[in-house]
Motif scaffolding. Structure first.
Motif, short mmCIF file in Angstrom:
data_model
loop_
_atom_site.label_atom_id
_atom_site.label_comp_id
_atom_site.label_asym_id
_atom_site.label_seq_id
_atom_site.Cartn_x
_atom_site.Cartn_y
_atom_site.Cartn_z
N ALA A 264 5.42 17.70 -15.48
CA ALA A 264 4.39 17.03 -14.68
C ALA A 264 4.91 16.64 -13.31
O ALA A 264 6.07 16.23 -13.16
N ILE A 265 4.05 16.77 -12.30
CA ILE A 265 4.34 16.30 -10.94
C ILE A 265 3.51 15.04 -10.70
O ILE A 265 2.29 15.12 -10.54
N PRO A 266 4.13 13.86 -10.70
CA PRO A 266 3.37 12.62 -10.47
C PRO A 266 2.77 12.58 -9.06
O PRO A 266 3.21 13.31 -8.16
N GLN A 267 1.81 11.71 -8.87
CA GLN A 267 1.12 11.58 -7.59
C GLN A 267 2.10 11.28 -6.46
O GLN A 267 2.01 11.88 -5.38
N ASP A 268 3.03 10.35 -6.68
CA ASP A 268 3.94 9.98 -5.59
C ASP A 268 4.86 11.13 -5.20
O ASP A 268 5.17 11.33 -4.02
N VAL A 269 5.28 11.92 -6.20
CA VAL A 269 6.12 13.08 -5.90
C VAL A 269 5.31 14.14 -5.16
O VAL A 269 5.80 14.76 -4.22
N ALA A 270 4.07 14.33 -5.58
CA ALA A 270 3.20 15.30 -4.92
C ALA A 270 3.01 14.93 -3.44
O ALA A 270 3.05 15.80 -2.55
N GLU A 271 2.80 13.66 -3.18
CA GLU A 271 2.61 13.21 -1.80
C GLU A 271 3.88 13.42 -0.98
O GLU A 271 3.81 13.82 0.19
#
Length: 349
Positions: A264-271
């Motif tokens: 999974a790619i969390p939201q903060d990492v994606a940003e």
């Protein structure tokens, strides 16, 4: 915020020694009747309680108490895997009927991934079986009744409503992996340790769910407390019966697979990396379903069957609710390009 209190059926008492209840990994049909108000619980209880059993699992290390529902008049009983998991290692299963009669039971099969299991009793006569409803026809606000043995108190009945539908509730599995209550029914009918494996029924007495877990409020030490706070979860009966029928027919569940490894790619990492949250494909199995559909290592899966895929539970839900040969629409991001693929699921080896 409540924490998932974990598996319920493990009212793991001191039947033969000390044991500890399993905990969750998180801080977690014919469904006629009006959508408001409450069921006539007395009528429901009279109709359904004869088909509800208390399950005691006893071993030299200890024991536990849970609940089950008779789903066929020849003695097959539906329950949670965590209620009977010790029986896979030699523990004895004793079933107590609503009239107090006790008989031994045999483990037929179990699905740790979905927290579903089937046991069987043989008493030489037909048993009262619960009617099976249709969990796809449920509505939020619909009145329901929960039946089971909270804290070992057999033939307990509580009433409430369907609070929400389609919850994916991750819980711990006895095999060391993760289990998922896929598309779970949320209810405020009081459910407590020992209710696990019991029936959640509609106002006609048709089973629409298998009571499996609760959310609890953390105590002063930050640990999950015990007891109902009005947030319980049940496995939808359509899923439970699909798995149960496979267990009865073959002793095991045939799971589909994608043939890919994801993280999974969390939201903060994606940003941080200027991309979308989703499931990063670390690798694909050569010749597997994902590769055949065109999925490549490095892709970011953003949706499965039109539902956002922001954690691995999205894949687990597909695994539990689909069959080998079914197709799944996959939306993905490859670099800056968006694409879709249709994956025909294979059968897990």
């Amino acid at each position: 915020m409540g924490l998932l209190g974990g598996f319920l059926g493990g009212y793991l008492g001191q039947l033969a020694g000390a044991s500890s209840a399993p905990t969750s990994s998180g801080t977690p049909g014919g469904s006629a009747g009006t959508v408001t108000g409450f069921c006539d619980a007395a009528t429901v209880a009279a109709r359904v309680l004869p088909a509800i059993v208390t399950i005691n699992v006893v071993s030299s290390a200890g024991g536990g108490v849970g609940t089950g529902s008779i789903i066929r008049d020849d003695g097959y009983i539906l329950t949670n895997n965590h209620v009977i998991s010790d029986a896979a290692n030699g523990a004895t299963i004793i079933v107590t009927f609503s009239n107090g009669q006790q008989v031994p039971a045999t483990l037929i099969g179990r699905s740790p991934q979905a927290d579903i299991a089937v046991v069987k009793v043989d008493i030489g006569s037909k048993l009262p079986a619960v009617a099976i409803g249709d969990s796809d026809m449920l509505a939020v606000g619909q009145p329901v009744v929960a039946l089971g043995a909270p804290l070992g108190l057999s033939s307990t009945v509580t009433a409430g409503i369907v609070s929400a539908l389609g919850r994916d509730v991750p819980v711990a599995s006895d095999d060391g992996g993760a289990a998922l209550l896929a598309g779970a029914i949320q209810t405020d009918a009081a459910i407590n340790p020992g209710n696990s494996g019991g029936a959640l029924v509609d106002c006609n007495g048709a089973q629409i769910g298998v009571n499996s877990a609760i959310a609890t409020v953390p105590n002063s030490a930050g640990q999950a407390g015990g007891g109902s706070v009005g947030i319980g979860f049940a496995v939808p009966v359509n899923l439970a019966m699909s798995l149960a029928n496979q267990l009865i027919d073959t002793g095991k569940v045939s799971y589909p697979y994608f043939g890919m490894q994801v993280v999974a790619i969390p939201q903060d990492v994606a940003e941080k990396f200027n991309t979308e949250p989703g499931l990063f494909v670390e690798g694909v199995t050569p010749g597997g379903p994902a590769e055949k559909a065109g999925i490549q290592a490095g892709d970011i899966i953003t949706a499965l069957d039109g539902q956002s895929a922001t954690d691995v539970a999205a894949l687990t839900r597909i695994k539990l609710t689909k069959k080998p040969g079914d197709t799944v629409e996959v939306s993905y991001l490859r670099g800056t390009e968006k694409g879709t693929a249709t994956v025909t699921l294979g059968e897990a080896p």
